[in-house]
Write an enzyme that holds these catalytic residues in place. Sequence first.
Site, mmCIF file in Angstrom:
data_model
loop_
_atom_site.group_PDB
_atom_site.id
_atom_site.type_symbol
_atom_site.label_atom_id
_atom_site.label_comp_id
_atom_site.label_asym_id
_atom_site.label_seq_id
_atom_site.Cartn_x
_atom_site.Cartn_y
_atom_site.Cartn_z
ATOM 1 N N ASP A 1 22.686 58.245 31.749
ATOM 2 C CA ASP A 1 23.307 57.384 32.748
ATOM 3 C C ASP A 1 22.521 57.572 34.048
ATOM 4 O O ASP A 1 22.466 58.676 34.594
ATOM 5 C CB ASP A 1 24.763 57.824 32.935
ATOM 6 C CG ASP A 1 25.685 56.682 33.239
ATOM 7 O OD1 ASP A 1 25.348 55.898 34.137
ATOM 8 O OD2 ASP A 1 26.751 56.597 32.606
ATOM 9 N N HIS B 1 34.487 54.297 30.044
ATOM 10 C CA HIS B 1 35.214 55.307 30.823
ATOM 11 C C HIS B 1 35.909 54.723 32.060
ATOM 12 O O HIS B 1 36.560 55.464 32.792
ATOM 13 C CB HIS B 1 34.231 56.405 31.243
ATOM 14 C CG HIS B 1 33.155 55.857 32.130
ATOM 15 N ND1 HIS B 1 32.201 54.958 31.697
ATOM 16 C CD2 HIS B 1 32.899 56.037 33.439
ATOM 17 C CE1 HIS B 1 31.417 54.622 32.679
ATOM 18 N NE2 HIS B 1 31.811 55.258 33.765
HETATM 19 C C1 NOJ Z 1 30.406 52.725 37.801
HETATM 20 C C2 NOJ Z 1 30.831 53.836 36.913
HETATM 21 O O1 NOJ Z 1 30.995 53.353 35.617
HETATM 22 C C3 NOJ Z 1 32.096 54.413 37.496
HETATM 23 O O2 NOJ Z 1 32.678 55.352 36.637
HETATM 24 C C4 NOJ Z 1 31.777 55.020 38.836
HETATM 25 O O3 NOJ Z 1 32.955 55.484 39.445
HETATM 26 C C5 NOJ Z 1 31.103 54.001 39.740
HETATM 27 N N1 NOJ Z 1 30.060 53.267 39.074
HETATM 28 C C6 NOJ Z 1 30.470 54.674 40.908
HETATM 29 O O4 NOJ Z 1 29.288 55.307 40.490
#
Ligand code: NOJ
Length: 564
Positions: free
Chosen positions: A133, A365
């Site tokens: 990621d 998630h």
């Molecule tokens: C997208 C992510 O999927 C999420 O979990 C996160 O809180 C935000 N971006 C900020 O990085």
Amino acid sequence: MNPVSSISYKKYFPASQFSSETIQSTLNLSMTSLQGELKWWQSGIIYQIYPRSYQDSNGDGVGDLPGITARLPYVASLGVQAVWLSPIFKSPMRDFGYDVADYCDIDPVFGTLEQFDALVAEAHRLGLKVMLDYVPNHTSSDHAWFQEALTGKASAKRDWYVWRDPAPDGGLPNNWKSFFGGPAWTLDEASGQYYLHQFLPSQPDLNWRNPDVRAAMFDVLRFWMRRGVDGFRVDVIWLLAEDERFLDEPENPDADREVVGGQIEHSTLLHIYTQDQPETHDYVREMRRVIDEFDDRMMVGEIYLPLDKLLPYSGTPEAPMVHLPFNFHLILLPWDAQTIRQFADEYDAASNAAGAWPNWVLGNHDQHRFKTRVGAAQYRVAQTLLLTLRGTPTVYYGDEIGMENVPVPPEKMVDPSGLQQPDSPDAGRDPERTPMQWEAAPGAGFTAAGTEPWLPLTDNFAQVNVQVQEQDSQSDLNYFRALTRLRQEQPALVGGSYRSLDSGHADVFAFERELNGERLTVWLNFRGEERAVAATGQTLLSSRGDQPAAQSPLRGHEARVVLG
Ligand code: NOJ
């Protein structure tokens, strides 16, 4: 011999436990005919692991890399092609890893770089690809770059972030809002300037207009690709650039109907200056050129946009962008056969026209578990849809055993999105991030008996877990494997064309997949009532666990895959 007669239901739904090596070699073998035409990220399934919740190996209640490595044979046994790990980099964990303090190191809660190398080696041994990621839009406020930027306006890193003077009245520079509620600006009292953060104040936005930022962030990609990483999921890629005029964003007249992920306040504006800017497209093209410096790597972009704005993120053959722009529409659309048919038709046609490879997502998630969303009765219909539509499916860990949202009491809530938006019942993401349910023992096989996991386990983990489902030929786990095995043995499901069919019923979505004269049809009953259908051929798989005649009526909530 007629290949049809050699296919039996047992083959797809065997009672015995699956061997990961057998499945993976079947996958490799049956995909041979498509190899050369399709890349791994087109023919394979992506399996997302939320590392904090997969497997705790050291008894601290939080999942880690050695834990994931130990579970990779299970992952391979699912018949998936790649694992995507949510962020594992050094982080103060205010947004559980999406606030990165060092892009080139592993957070100690997850392990070490050596343990990461071991994970990659084991994944590759099992024929699995590894995706990380990548979080380019913002760093943690703990990152050395931001700490240096905070030393003052003359700092060499000052322009690596987005700073504005206060408005003439001394207030916020404009009306931009954070996804987690409240303004997207926080005042740095020492300098009197505000910095931009589209998420938490501890997640300052990087200034992608600065070429040094881009160069540093591209080196991060190279660092991991040199370590053997096969691909990246790119966090909020459509947010990289902001309009340089820093104008107020207009009110959203449809705010009530357009709340995504419980972000009520953020949805009150139309994000015409903070999202999907032309410069963002330039940066993504530049990013793609870095990915293409290495063989056979890929990136999938997190993008919440309507189709006409989403597909351009694939780029063109001359100037490609992301390999897959995530298609979240199965999450966002109402669970209704006609609505989904219409979207699937439009998306398939538009992807073909754009020369883009489609992809499908039911859960991640940030979104409530799909079994909870569509209801238990529709769970297998949804799973069948995900794994038989044309395009790369992404599967969220635990969805293969039918994990549902786990109610998290207020004193155990940890997700900042939920904590900052207490009036929005859907803003909290803890319910979909709970520990994987491996077995009936205390700790569910996730953590040691007596250790409190970082998020609570579901109450029914003794019934819903991998171990129990391995023994049951009719379990959700074995239904998932039956579907992935079907994909492996029926190339039409992977590389075949898509065409929706008139099922004769508003609540039955039917479509065909066709490749080199081989035709499969998929029949999905979105209601509890029986429906007569005009299917012909041989049933390969039914969500009911038997093998009814193709032309027999679809039972309530039944999903059926038919050959011929
Ligand atoms: C997208 C992510 O999927 C999420 O979990 C996160 O809180 C935000 N971006 C900020 O990085």
